[in-house]
Design an enzyme around this catalytic site. Structure first.
Site, short mmCIF file in Angstrom:
data_model
loop_
_atom_site.label_atom_id
_atom_site.label_comp_id
_atom_site.label_asym_id
_atom_site.label_seq_id
_atom_site.Cartn_x
_atom_site.Cartn_y
_atom_site.Cartn_z
N SER A 239 -9.82 14.52 -0.99
CA SER A 239 -10.15 15.88 -0.94
C SER A 239 -10.22 16.44 0.20
CB SER A 239 -11.25 16.40 -1.98
OG SER A 239 -12.42 15.82 -1.30
N LYS A 240 -10.24 17.68 0.40
CA LYS A 240 -10.23 18.24 1.70
C LYS A 240 -11.55 17.71 2.47
CE LYS A 240 -7.39 22.51 0.97
NZ LYS A 240 -7.46 23.83 0.70
N ARG A 241 -12.45 17.37 1.95
CA ARG A 241 -13.78 17.23 2.16
C ARG A 241 -13.81 15.87 2.95
NH1 ARG A 241 -17.28 14.02 0.23
NH2 ARG A 241 -16.57 14.20 -1.81
N ASN A 242 -12.90 14.89 2.35
CA ASN A 242 -12.83 13.27 2.90
C ASN A 242 -11.52 12.78 3.28
OD1 ASN A 242 -11.51 13.00 0.45
ND2 ASN A 242 -13.01 11.85 -0.55
#
Length: 471
Positions: A239-242
């Site tokens: 995801s954009k977070r990781n």
């Protein structure tokens, strides 16, 4: 047989690393076998598809150097072709019109789920011979076989078998007359003579449906290969977070395209223990046989390691071209100062990204507002005044401004004062750069230039004098 592959993104957002890896594998497979690679924009989702996303996909592919032989094709420009094929299928009896209301379909779904069955269309409009007006709202469904199974040999995952009873009569044309994704893909792959479909594992469920439609059309069946997902740094779905930044965000963060390509190719593919692959290496060595069935884990530290390698092993002239973009983004002018090739050679070992290099090299071109407080407190003390005075005099006397002569001036200053090189080099470094870290002080002073270095030493001496007066 001429090999032909395709990358077919939906233009609903940027090109992210998962899509980029799929494009890379498809491109490398065709290049390895001397085939062709096409770009197809699957923009049938009219509400979510945007020109901005199309531009972002093309920019990402161009930056990575993944070129295409045909395209880009756009599905929205081929609706006449899709509808012509659907009309032929209606005549042939491989498709039929469905007039069921949303209410009936919802009630059917609830009944099936209440019985613990898989929700699927029951073929009502195929079996019920009802009279309907030509202009009455309807969809068109594909008449899926009810007997047997779809079996295909996935080039990554091995044989896959799906019972036809698991598949219902999917809609191939909506009420508004627009053909649906799964149908458009089939006609495109047929018309464009695609021999190998390489795509993400999330498409596995689409494959048996598409194979059945191809069979109904009498079209050749491509080979299929479904690539496993990429997990983030934390082991969760990307995801954009990781780690799931867009390709162009990696450019903005200071990565070279060669580093990202090398990293992506190794996210699920290997060739022995080799870690470093040029694009030519990839084209020569890539095969689907060596692609793993298992999910791959994104590792930002590994990407940084590769980027550092390429910064230091690609021709500095080439790296300097990419660095210039980042310097422009930082907003300073490099006309007065060393060539960017020299900056790459000076800072390459110290910097993992080009953004970091751009941020670190400003003092070569522009004056700094003030000395770093910690560095100045430690090194611009009254005790450093004698070393800076003597070093300035020796640097001022140099007629041939070379790294060797600058080095000799610093070395002879330390010898004359009978102190270690650090007692001269560190005050001089802080004086000339404003901070406590830089490449070798001789190379740094040389690159900053004679007049600018002398002026900055004067400024440091004034700083020390002012500090003395306040004590």
């Amino acid at each position: 047989m001429k090999i032909k592959t395709r990358f077919a993104p939906s233009p609903t957002g940027d090109l992210h690393v998962g899509g980029a890896r799929t494009a890379l594998y498809s491109w490398l497979f065709s290049r390895h076998l001397g085939g062709e690679f096409i770009l197809r924009i699957e923009d049938t989702d009219l509400e979510r598809s945007t020109q901005k996303a199309i531009d972002a996909i093309m920019d990402g592919m161009n930056w990575l150097g993944i070129d295409w032989d045909e395209g880009p094709y756009f599905q929205t420009k081929r609706f006449d072709r899709y509808n012509a094929v659907i009309d032929e299928m209606l005549t042939a009896g491989t498709a039929y019109k469905c007039y069921c209301s949303k209410e009936r379909l919802e009630a059917l779904r609830e009944e099936q789920m209440a019985r613990g069955e898989k929700a699927r269309y029951d073929g009502h409009c195929l079996h019920e011979q009802c009279n309907h007006a030509d202009n009455e709202p309807h969809v068109v469904r594909f008449l899926n076989p009810q007997e047997g199974s779809v079996i295909f040999d996935d080039k990554i995952r091995g044989p896959i078998e799906i019972s036809n009873q698991e598949l219902d009569d999917l809609i191939i044309r909506r009420t508004d007359g627009a053909p649906t994704y799964n149908f458009c893909v089939v006609v495109d792959d047929w018309d464009m003579e695609i021999t190998h479909v390489i795509r993400g594992e999330d498409h596995i469920n689409n494959t048996p449906r598409q194979i059945n439609i191809l069979k109904a059309l009498g079209a050749p069946i491509p080979e299929y290969a479904h690539v496993s997902m990429i997990l983030g740094d934390d082991g969760q779905k990307l995801s954009k977070r990781n780690g799931a930044a867009s390709v162009m965000q990696y450019r903005d963060a200071g990565y070279l395209p060669e580093a990202l390509l090398n990293y992506l190719v190794r996210l699920g593919w290997s060739h022995g223990d080799q870690e470093i692959f040029s694009v030519d290496d990839m084209k020569q060595l890539f095969t689907l046989d060596a692609v793993s069935k298992s999910a791959s884990a994104f590792n930002t530290e590994k990407l940084q390691w590769l980027n550092h390698h390429y910064i230091n092993h690609l021709p500095p002239e080439y790296v300097a071209v990419h660095l210039s973009w980042h310097i422009h983004e930082q907003g300073f002018n490099t006309q007065n100062g060393p060539q960017l090739v020299e900056i790459v050679q000076l800072l390459g070992e110290r910097c993992k990204t080009l953004k970091e290099m751009a941020e670190s090299c400003r003092y070569f071109y522009e004056e700094f507002d003030e000395f770093d407080a910690d560095a100045a407190k430690k090194h611009l003390r009254p005790v450093a005044k004698e070393a800076l005075d003597l070093a300035r005099a020796k640097l001022s006397a140099i007629s041939d401004w070379s790294v060797e002569n600058v080095h000799h001036a610093i070395e002879s200053t330390a010898a004359e004062l009978d102190v270690g090189m650090g007692k001269v080099g560190m005050p001089l470094r802080v004086a000339v750069t404003g901070c406590g870290q830089s490449p070798g002080v001789d190379a740094t002073v040389h690159a900053v230039g004679k007049s600018r270095s002398l002026a900055r030493i004067d400024r440091a001496l004034a700083f020390i004098s002012e500090r003395e007066s306040q004590q």
